[in-house]
Enzyme design. Structure first.
Site, mmCIF file in Angstrom:
data_model
loop_
_atom_site.group_PDB
_atom_site.id
_atom_site.type_symbol
_atom_site.label_atom_id
_atom_site.label_comp_id
_atom_site.label_asym_id
_atom_site.label_seq_id
_atom_site.Cartn_x
_atom_site.Cartn_y
_atom_site.Cartn_z
ATOM 1 N N CYS A 156 -4.452 11.786 -1.885
ATOM 2 C CA CYS A 156 -5.288 10.677 -1.413
ATOM 3 C C CYS A 156 -6.767 10.917 -1.685
ATOM 4 C CB CYS A 156 -5.059 10.441 0.068
ATOM 5 S SG CYS A 156 -5.017 11.958 1.056
ATOM 6 N N GLU A 185 -3.730 5.660 6.996
ATOM 7 C CA GLU A 185 -4.540 6.171 5.885
ATOM 8 C C GLU A 185 -3.834 5.677 4.635
ATOM 9 O OE1 GLU A 185 -4.788 8.096 2.682
ATOM 10 O OE2 GLU A 185 -4.197 9.896 3.792
#
Length: 525
Positions: A302, A265
């Protein structure tokens, strides 16, 4: 809990063999005791050999036993909440209360995965019974279930020292799948990592599991990561961090004699599209909400909504002014590490050099690694002409994009690379435009949010944290949500087996009372 700074390899505390480090309080510049051990190739090999020894027994634990172990981890996390939050605050400069919430969410995540294990649906049991009289040829008995991949290496993340680190979702989902874990701790919060690692190791021992189910490794530079990825006993890797770091590990794993999956990720700006009706009706509300969410965790998240796009018209100036006013109220705050701070200032400079105009700011920094909250603006033409405008600035930075019309809005949406999420603000009058925009966004993200922002994210059966590259290296899988367990499983078919040799999940009497697909029909019979 007394911190020793040693590596946790199975049940053993292992002293440094490759140097040591101390933690840093980025808010004060203070170096914090104790010294923390670094290991090398020998320690990696020891941890992974233990993990491999543990795999056969751990991957075949009864579902109830494995679920009880995950519940035990959750209980132990809650028991050290105050101590863990205080140490994490010391190592990050962020409030302890923030980490108390993160610890409770991580404990809840372990409990949710315990529920996943008890239900057994993750096994995806399927049975096609024998049909000996079928013409023109008989059908043999086929029974399928998912099994664990093997030992997993998890790289702890730096921005969420619990929920994306040692006691994070990657660890919970890998252990739920039946995979032993070797955790590479992040050097930004070594004390917090040790507390979490000791909690998991204590749970392993109390549950009577093989000591190799969990180990914690620490090392300096890239060498320790490369050694972990290269080890022949590793079956999968997870990583949360920069695109550069994630892709370096991914490429290395593909160059092994036996390539393995690396679930990364990496990067996302989580664009927010405000359609004309919503802009006119509640531009100021959207602008203030954007600024509030974008500054959470000093913008070190994020899922931060970093870029907002709207067509110039009624409500745009109100949105712009509200975002600026919200940011102006914000003090400069300490970032997690000096390296993250340096990257932030460099990326802000990159945006300026490419033509972005500063239109708002919070209070100026007064300490070395504090970040100033910033609002910048560009035109749609600038966004489309310069790819750098569509890249992540990790920190409390917001980019507003003033578009000329809906055609440019759709063109801008198509210009974005893969994202973890995208937001759309729309009123009833915007429904037709939203319907045209959604297929564009579906191709570029794993989660679309209507009339809200991407932060925070619910951890549930229906939530995902994934998207096309470069948001992740494999958009078929998620690192958040109950389906995160699927990263660590593979299918095995058992053909014409006698019932007593089958896994319990596939036996004729269904002793575990699982939902199974029998001859194409879902049943618990």
């Amino acid at each position: 809990m007394t911190l020793t700074g040693e590596l946790l390899i199975g049940a053993a505390d292992v002293a440094a063999t490759a140097g040591t480090m101390k933690a840093l309080n980025p808010a004060t510049g203070e170096v914090i005791e104790p010294e923390f051990a670094f290991g090398g190739a020998a320690e990696v090999d020891r941890a992974l050999r233990l993990a491999d020894e543990a795999f056969d027994s751990y991957s075949h634990t009864a579902l109830a036993e494995r679920a009880a172990f995950l519940d035990l981890v959750a209980d132990k996390l809650e028991a050290v909440k105050d101590e863990l939050a205080a140490r994490t605050s010391l190592e990050t400069g962020l409030p302890a209360a923030q980490f108390e919430g993160e610890i409770l969410r991580s404990a809840a995540n372990f409990r949710k995965f315990a529920g996943v294990v008890r239900q057994g649906r993750f096994l995806q049991a399927a049975i096609d019974p024998a049909q000996p009289d079928r013409q023109p040829a008989p059908r043999m008995d086929h029974r399928l279930q998912k099994v664990a991949l093997g030992p997993v290496v998890i790289f702890g993340a730096g921005n969420f020292p619990v929920s994306y680190s040692v006691a994070g979702g990657d660890t919970a989902s890998a252990l739920a799948a039946g995979c032993p874990v070797v955790l590479k701790a992040h050097n930004a919060h070594p004390g917090a990592s040790e507390i979490e690692g000791r909690v998991i190791r204590e749970a392993v021992a109390e549950a009577g599991l093989h000591e190799g189910v969990f180990s914690l490794i620490r090392g300096a530079g890239n060498e320790i990561g490369e050694t972990l990825v290269d080890h022949p006993l590793v079956r999968a890797v997870t990583f949360t961090g920069s695109e550069g770091g994630g892709m370096a590990l991914y490429r290395r794993a593909q160059q092994r004699p036996d390539p393995i999956p690396v679930f990364t990720e990496m990067t996302s700006v989580n664009p927010v599209f405000v359609l004309p009706g919503a802009l006119a009706a509640r531009g100021a509300e959207i602008g203030a909400g954007l600024a509030q969410r974008a500054q959470y965790n000093v913008g070190q998240a994020c899922l931060k909504p970093a870029v907002l796009l709207a067509v110039d018209g009624p409500g745009f100036d109100e949105l712009r002014d509200a975002a600026r006013a919200e940011v102006a109220k914000t003090d400069a705050r300490t970032m997690l590490t000096p390296g993250i701070h340096a990257a932030y200032t460099g990326n802000v400079r990159r945006m300026q050099d490419n033509g972005a105009t500063r239109i708002g700011a919070g209070a100026a920094p007064t300490a070395a690694w504090e970040a100033q909250s910033l609002v910048y603006e560009v035109t749609g033409e600038q966004l489309l002409a310069e790819p750098a405008m569509r890249e992540e600035v990790f920190g409390p930075f917001i980019l507003l994009v003033r578009l000329t019309g809906l055609d440019q809005l759709r063109e801008a949406a198509r210009a974005f690379r893969g994202q973890l999420s995208a937001g759309v603000h729309a009123e009833a009058s915007d429904r037709a435009t939203a319907a045209e925009l959604l297929p564009i966004l579906e191709r570029r993200t794993g989660r679309i949010v209507i009339n809200n922002f991407s932060m925070p994210q619910e951890v549930s059966y229906a939530s995902v944290h994934t998207g096309p590259f470069p948001a992740t290296s494999d958009s078929r899988f998620t690192s958040v949500g109950m389906t995160a367990i699927e990263r660590f499983l593979r299918p095995v078919t058992y053909q014409n087996f006698p019932d007593e040799l089958l896994p319990e999940s596939l036996r004729e009497a269904n002793p575990l009372h699982l939902w199974r697909l029998v001859d194409g029909e879902l049943t618990r019979d």
